[in-house]
Design a protein around this motif. Structure first.
Motif, PDB file in Angstrom:
ATOM      1  N   LEU A   1       0.825  -1.209   0.000  1.00  0.00           N
ATOM      2  CA  LEU A   1       0.000   0.000   0.000  1.00  0.00           C
ATOM      3  C   LEU A   1       0.859   1.258   0.000  1.00  0.00           C
ATOM      4  O   LEU A   1       0.548   2.239  -0.690  1.00  0.00           O
ATOM      5  CB  LEU A   1      -0.944  -0.008   1.201  1.00  0.00           C
ATOM      6  N   ASN A   2       1.945   1.247   0.749  1.00  0.00           N
ATOM      7  CA  ASN A   2       2.867   2.394   0.737  1.00  0.00           C
ATOM      8  C   ASN A   2       3.485   2.592  -0.644  1.00  0.00           C
ATOM      9  O   ASN A   2       3.665   3.721  -1.091  1.00  0.00           O
ATOM     10  CB  ASN A   2       3.956   2.224   1.790  1.00  0.00           C
ATOM     11  N   MET A   3       3.805   1.481  -1.307  1.00  0.00           N
ATOM     12  CA  MET A   3       4.374   1.560  -2.651  1.00  0.00           C
ATOM     13  C   MET A   3       3.361   2.197  -3.610  1.00  0.00           C
ATOM     14  O   MET A   3       3.699   3.092  -4.377  1.00  0.00           O
ATOM     15  CB  MET A   3       4.752   0.167  -3.142  1.00  0.00           C
ATOM     16  N   ILE A   4       2.111   1.750  -3.546  1.00  0.00           N
ATOM     17  CA  ILE A   4       1.065   2.288  -4.414  1.00  0.00           C
ATOM     18  C   ILE A   4       0.838   3.773  -4.131  1.00  0.00           C
ATOM     19  O   ILE A   4       0.745   4.578  -5.058  1.00  0.00           O
ATOM     20  CB  ILE A   4      -0.259   1.507  -4.220  1.00  0.00           C
ATOM     21  N   ARG A   5       0.767   4.130  -2.871  1.00  0.00           N
ATOM     22  CA  ARG A   5       0.573   5.541  -2.512  1.00  0.00           C
ATOM     23  C   ARG A   5       1.732   6.397  -3.015  1.00  0.00           C
ATOM     24  O   ARG A   5       1.531   7.508  -3.496  1.00  0.00           O
ATOM     25  CB  ARG A   5       0.436   5.694  -1.005  1.00  0.00           C
ATOM     26  N   GLY A   6       2.931   5.879  -2.892  1.00  0.00           N
ATOM     27  CA  GLY A   6       4.109   6.616  -3.354  1.00  0.00           C
ATOM     28  C   GLY A   6       4.103   6.827  -4.849  1.00  0.00           C
ATOM     29  O   GLY A   6       4.498   7.881  -5.345  1.00  0.00           O
ATOM     30  N   GLU A   7       3.645   5.828  -5.603  1.00  0.00           N
ATOM     31  CA  GLU A   7       3.603   5.959  -7.061  1.00  0.00           C
ATOM     32  C   GLU A   7       2.583   6.996  -7.490  1.00  0.00           C
ATOM     33  O   GLU A   7       2.778   7.698  -8.469  1.00  0.00           O
ATOM     34  CB  GLU A   7       3.288   4.612  -7.707  1.00  0.00           C
ATOM     35  N   LYS A   8       1.478   7.107  -6.759  1.00  0.00           N
ATOM     36  CA  LYS A   8       0.445   8.082  -7.105  1.00  0.00           C
ATOM     37  C   LYS A   8       0.920   9.503  -6.860  1.00  0.00           C
ATOM     38  O   LYS A   8       0.535  10.424  -7.563  1.00  0.00           O
ATOM     39  CB  LYS A   8      -0.826   7.808  -6.302  1.00  0.00           C
ATOM     40  N   ARG A   9       1.759   9.707  -5.847  1.00  0.00           N
ATOM     41  CA  ARG A   9       2.220  11.052  -5.467  1.00  0.00           C
ATOM     42  C   ARG A   9       3.499  11.467  -6.177  1.00  0.00           C
ATOM     43  O   ARG A   9       3.898  12.610  -6.094  1.00  0.00           O
ATOM     44  CB  ARG A   9       2.466  11.116  -3.968  1.00  0.00           C
ATOM     45  N   ARG A  10       4.148  10.536  -6.841  1.00  0.00           N
ATOM     46  CA  ARG A  10       5.465  10.812  -7.395  1.00  0.00           C
ATOM     47  C   ARG A  10       5.374  11.791  -8.573  1.00  0.00           C
ATOM     48  O   ARG A  10       4.722  11.501  -9.567  1.00  0.00           O
ATOM     49  CB  ARG A  10       6.087   9.511  -7.878  1.00  0.00           C
ATOM     50  N   PRO A  11       6.026  12.948  -8.478  1.00  0.00           N
ATOM     51  CA  PRO A  11       6.022  13.887  -9.602  1.00  0.00           C
ATOM     52  C   PRO A  11       6.986  13.416 -10.692  1.00  0.00           C
ATOM     53  O   PRO A  11       7.944  12.693 -10.417  1.00  0.00           O
ATOM     54  CB  PRO A  11       6.537  15.184  -8.968  1.00  0.00           C
TER      55      PRO A  11
ATOM     56  N   LYS B   1      14.966   5.870  -8.433  1.00  0.00           N
ATOM     57  CA  LYS B   1      16.037   6.789  -8.842  1.00  0.00           C
ATOM     58  C   LYS B   1      15.547   7.796  -9.889  1.00  0.00           C
ATOM     59  O   LYS B   1      15.921   8.957  -9.859  1.00  0.00           O
ATOM     60  CB  LYS B   1      17.213   5.968  -9.387  1.00  0.00           C
ATOM     61  N   THR B   2      14.706   7.331 -10.824  1.00  0.00           N
ATOM     62  CA  THR B   2      14.250   8.198 -11.916  1.00  0.00           C
ATOM     63  C   THR B   2      12.903   8.843 -11.643  1.00  0.00           C
ATOM     64  O   THR B   2      12.389   9.565 -12.491  1.00  0.00           O
ATOM     65  CB  THR B   2      14.160   7.405 -13.229  1.00  0.00           C
ATOM     66  N   ASP B   3      12.305   8.553 -10.480  1.00  0.00           N
ATOM     67  CA  ASP B   3      10.989   9.078 -10.129  1.00  0.00           C
ATOM     68  C   ASP B   3       9.932   8.716 -11.168  1.00  0.00           C
ATOM     69  O   ASP B   3       9.089   9.528 -11.544  1.00  0.00           O
ATOM     70  CB  ASP B   3      11.027  10.597  -9.925  1.00  0.00           C
ATOM     71  N   LYS B   4      10.000   7.486 -11.629  1.00  0.00           N
ATOM     72  CA  LYS B   4       9.013   6.934 -12.567  1.00  0.00           C
ATOM     73  C   LYS B   4       8.306   5.787 -11.875  1.00  0.00           C
ATOM     74  O   LYS B   4       8.804   5.222 -10.914  1.00  0.00           O
ATOM     75  CB  LYS B   4       9.693   6.402 -13.847  1.00  0.00           C
ATOM     76  N   SER B   5       7.160   5.405 -12.399  1.00  0.00           N
ATOM     77  CA  SER B   5       6.462   4.256 -11.836  1.00  0.00           C
ATOM     78  C   SER B   5       7.180   2.980 -12.250  1.00  0.00           C
ATOM     79  O   SER B   5       7.903   2.951 -13.254  1.00  0.00           O
ATOM     80  CB  SER B   5       5.012   4.204 -12.312  1.00  0.00           C
ATOM     81  N   LEU B   6       6.974   1.928 -11.486  1.00  0.00           N
ATOM     82  CA  LEU B   6       7.586   0.642 -11.783  1.00  0.00           C
ATOM     83  C   LEU B   6       7.157   0.155 -13.165  1.00  0.00           C
ATOM     84  O   LEU B   6       7.980  -0.306 -13.958  1.00  0.00           O
ATOM     85  CB  LEU B   6       7.207  -0.371 -10.707  1.00  0.00           C
ATOM     86  N   GLY B   7       5.883   0.278 -13.481  1.00  0.00           N
ATOM     87  CA  GLY B   7       5.372  -0.142 -14.789  1.00  0.00           C
ATOM     88  C   GLY B   7       6.007   0.640 -15.919  1.00  0.00           C
ATOM     89  O   GLY B   7       6.327   0.084 -16.969  1.00  0.00           O
ATOM     90  N   SER B   8       6.198   1.938 -15.726  1.00  0.00           N
ATOM     91  CA  SER B   8       6.817   2.780 -16.753  1.00  0.00           C
ATOM     92  C   SER B   8       8.264   2.349 -17.009  1.00  0.00           C
ATOM     93  O   SER B   8       8.698   2.278 -18.159  1.00  0.00           O
ATOM     94  CB  SER B   8       6.776   4.237 -16.309  1.00  0.00           C
ATOM     95  N   VAL B   9       8.983   2.049 -15.957  1.00  0.00           N
ATOM     96  CA  VAL B   9      10.376   1.603 -16.110  1.00  0.00           C
ATOM     97  C   VAL B   9      10.426   0.266 -16.853  1.00  0.00           C
ATOM     98  O   VAL B   9      11.240   0.082 -17.756  1.00  0.00           O
ATOM     99  CB  VAL B   9      11.071   1.490 -14.731  1.00  0.00           C
ATOM    100  N   GLU B  10       9.538  -0.646 -16.493  1.00  0.00           N
ATOM    101  CA  GLU B  10       9.520  -1.950 -17.155  1.00  0.00           C
ATOM    102  C   GLU B  10       9.161  -1.818 -18.630  1.00  0.00           C
ATOM    103  O   GLU B  10       9.758  -2.480 -19.479  1.00  0.00           O
ATOM    104  CB  GLU B  10       8.554  -2.901 -16.447  1.00  0.00           C
ATOM    105  N   ARG B  11       8.197  -0.953 -18.962  1.00  0.00           N
ATOM    106  CA  ARG B  11       7.835  -0.745 -20.370  1.00  0.00           C
ATOM    107  C   ARG B  11       8.991  -0.120 -21.139  1.00  0.00           C
ATOM    108  O   ARG B  11       9.281  -0.510 -22.277  1.00  0.00           O
ATOM    109  CB  ARG B  11       6.590   0.131 -20.471  1.00  0.00           C
ATOM    110  N   THR B  12       9.660   0.839 -20.533  1.00  0.00           N
ATOM    111  CA  THR B  12      10.808   1.477 -21.172  1.00  0.00           C
ATOM    112  C   THR B  12      11.904   0.455 -21.418  1.00  0.00           C
ATOM    113  O   THR B  12      12.523   0.436 -22.497  1.00  0.00           O
ATOM    114  CB  THR B  12      11.340   2.629 -20.301  1.00  0.00           C
TER     115      THR B  12
END
Length: 177
Positions: free
Chosen positions: A89-99, A154-165
């Protein structure tokens, strides 16, 4: 959360108490007793194998802290499952707030240095096809041996975005060779 029999939960509880008292040798036993079950619980939450592994790894990276807050007499396995849930849940909350943040300039500045170290001409040419974001992900993954979760942080991206990249970059490199 999956229930475990009382005998196994008793062993887990003993290990938790030992770890809380500073006996780090019990961590290995605790890991052996709980890994598969905790992985299944983590996978049920996130539905992604690597993320589930990362969640369990993070729990065991902080196991001394977690065990220190464990109160004897509680269901030990359920306590660890709750820690998995909270971490997720903390991971999900962090991804939503990450600029969104720009890519690190230090990585882009070292692109020339890395290119000099690459011996394969085909790989050198293939790396030139990657955009900056793809190049940074490949750099972090292969040169610094970072996990996708670490790259995302490190890149302030979501986990899914990094995996797609990553997948997009690998596809470009495969198409080139």
């Amino acid at each position: 959360m999956k229930a475990v029999d009382k005998g196994l939960d008793g062993q887990i509880e003993k290990c938790m108490i030992d770890v809380s008292q500073g006996n780090t040798e019990s961590i290995a036993t605790l890991f052996e007793l709980t890994y598969k079950g905790l992985y299944r619980v983590a996978f049920r939450y996130c539905r992604h194998a690597m993320t589930a592994e990362d969640l369990v790894a993070e729990i065991f990276a902080n196991i001394e802290y977690i065990a220190g807050h464990y109160k004897a007499g509680r269901r030990a396995f359920n306590y660890l499952c709750k820690a998995i849930k909270n971490k997720y849940l903390n991971m999900i909350r962090g991804e939503k707030r990450r600029p969104l943040a720009p890519l690190n300039e230090d990585i882009l500045a070292t692109k020339q240095n890395i290119d000099d170290k690459v011996t394969s001409i085909a790989l050198k040419e293939g790396l030139k096809l990657l955009d900056e974001e793809e190049y940074c992900v490949i750099y972090y993954k292969f040169y610094l041996d970072m996990t996708f979760r670490e790259i995302a942080k490190k890149t302030d991206k979501s986990l899914g975005s990094v995996e797609r990249t990553y997948k997009r970059a690998i596809a470009k490199l495969k198409d080139y060779t």
